[in-house]
Enzyme design. Structure first.
Site, PDB file in Angstrom:
ATOM      1  N   SER A  64       0.814  -1.210   0.000  1.00 44.18           N
ATOM      2  CA  SER A  64       0.000   0.000   0.000  1.00 44.18           C
ATOM      3  C   SER A  64       0.851   1.266   0.000  1.00 44.18           C
ATOM      4  O   SER A  64       1.978   1.276   0.485  1.00 44.18           O
ATOM      5  CB  SER A  64      -0.901   0.025   1.237  1.00 44.18           C
ATOM      6  OG  SER A  64      -1.707  -1.119   1.287  1.00 44.18           O
TER       7      SER A  64
HETATM    8  N1  SAH Z   1      -1.101  -4.588   3.719  1.00 44.35           N
HETATM    9  C1  SAH Z   1      -0.347  -4.939   2.554  1.00 44.35           C
HETATM   10  C2  SAH Z   1      -1.063  -4.587   1.274  1.00 44.35           C
HETATM   11  C3  SAH Z   1      -1.646  -5.766   0.721  1.00 44.35           C
HETATM   12  S1  SAH Z   1      -2.585  -5.696  -0.757  1.00 44.35           S
HETATM   13  C4  SAH Z   1       1.038  -4.350   2.590  1.00 44.35           C
HETATM   14  O1  SAH Z   1       1.294  -3.494   3.436  1.00 44.35           O
HETATM   15  O2  SAH Z   1       1.877  -4.777   1.800  1.00 44.35           O
HETATM   16  C5  SAH Z   1      -3.909  -6.760  -0.297  1.00 44.35           C
HETATM   17  C6  SAH Z   1      -3.558  -8.177   0.038  1.00 44.35           C
HETATM   18  O3  SAH Z   1      -4.773  -8.837   0.388  1.00 44.35           O
HETATM   19  C7  SAH Z   1      -2.963  -8.990  -1.101  1.00 44.35           C
HETATM   20  O4  SAH Z   1      -1.715  -9.497  -0.729  1.00 44.35           O
HETATM   21  C8  SAH Z   1      -3.976 -10.113  -1.323  1.00 44.35           C
HETATM   22  O5  SAH Z   1      -3.386 -11.356  -1.668  1.00 44.35           O
HETATM   23  C9  SAH Z   1      -4.646 -10.183   0.034  1.00 44.35           C
HETATM   24  N2  SAH Z   1      -5.954 -10.835   0.066  1.00 44.35           N
HETATM   25  C10 SAH Z   1      -6.978 -10.743  -0.825  1.00 44.35           C
HETATM   26  N3  SAH Z   1      -8.017 -11.495  -0.409  1.00 44.35           N
HETATM   27  C11 SAH Z   1      -7.641 -12.062   0.779  1.00 44.35           C
HETATM   28  C12 SAH Z   1      -8.274 -12.938   1.707  1.00 44.35           C
HETATM   29  N4  SAH Z   1      -9.507 -13.405   1.516  1.00 44.35           N
HETATM   30  N5  SAH Z   1      -7.583 -13.309   2.805  1.00 44.35           N
HETATM   31  C13 SAH Z   1      -6.327 -12.875   3.023  1.00 44.35           C
HETATM   32  N6  SAH Z   1      -5.679 -12.048   2.193  1.00 44.35           N
HETATM   33  C14 SAH Z   1      -6.328 -11.640   1.087  1.00 44.35           C
END
Ligand code: SAH
Length: 234
Positions: A64
């Protein structure tokens, strides 16, 4: 690049990208000044680690934008002893930031490759109050509930009932909800009583989709491939 100049870049990042947009909570600002974001991005993007944007982390996902991490932490209104659930660990950066502010953080990620990398990074930095859990985060994390805050870093059609139930009274969910491919609204939902929740809208955002039982189904094109959209989301 020296440690000093990276620290200087983080201070600059906080001033320009975060404080200027109105985040004032000192514990949030200090967390962003402390966590080395460059450790969470692929080597080829390290030079852009303190830029004002999300960056690809592989598997079609993104770390993010720093401001968004700060905004969500700020809206969650965290206290030092809080237990926090993050959904969507991705690189582990957001979880590491939350771990600097709160007492204990659990962060769920569905993609095994990302789980492995996030764990390695978190371990190498010695953040021992942050646990990366592999699984479908749309179901929350019943065994560790209740949580003082639930921060969801991928967008779903609506706030799953499971999250509302896994929240401590007085705690809040911060989650982007709305259309899968376009923009969403960042929603804060506070549990005000055993059977009472109050929801408020904190504006327009764009996130990658939350995929799982109580989210979107797998397999459709995401915003990443829309013409003109070179970043999948925040
Ligand atoms: N907080 C993260 C940003 C992640 S982007 C950072 O600081 O890097 C969103 C993430 O949510 C992705 O890695 C994606 O794989 C995950 N995601 C999507 N659906 C999900 C689910 N049902 N359970 C867990 N993770 C999920």
């Amino acid at each position: 690049m020296s440690e000093d100049s990276k620290e200087a870049q983080r201070h600059e990042m906080v001033r320009r990208q975060v404080q200027r947009r109105g985040v004032e909570d000192e514990s949030v600002l200090e967390a962003l000044r402390t966590v080395p974001r460059e450790a969470f991005v692929p080597e080829s993007y390290r030079g852009r680690a303190y830029g004002d944007s999300p960056l690809p982390i592989g598997e079609g996902q993104t770390i993010s934008q720093p401001y968004i991490v700060a905004l969500m932490a700020d809206l969650a209104d965290l206290e030092p002893d809080d237990r926090v659930l993050e959904i969507g660990a991705g690189s582990g950066y957001g979880a590491a930031v939350l771990g600097q502010i709160a007492g204990q953080v659990f962060s769920v990620e569905r993609i095994p490759e990302l789980v492995e990398r996030a764990r390695e990074t978190i371990d190498s930095l010695g953040y021992d109050n942050v646990e990366i859990v592999e699984g479908d985060g749309t179901l929350g994390l019943q065994e560790e509930s209740p949580f003082d805050a639930i921060i969801v870093t991928a967008s779903g059609p609506e706030i799953p009932e499971t999250y509302r139930r896994q929240l401590a009274i007085g705690g809040s969910i911060v989650m982007p909800t709305g259309a899968r491919d376009g923009g969403q609204r960042l929603v804060v939902c506070t549990r005000t009583g055993e059977e009472e929740w109050k929801t408020r809208d904190e504006g327009f955002v764009r996130f990658v989709p939350l995929i799982g039982e109580e989210g979107w189904s797998e397999g459709r094109e995401t915003g990443a491939s829309r013409p003109g959209a070179d970043e999948p989301g925040f």
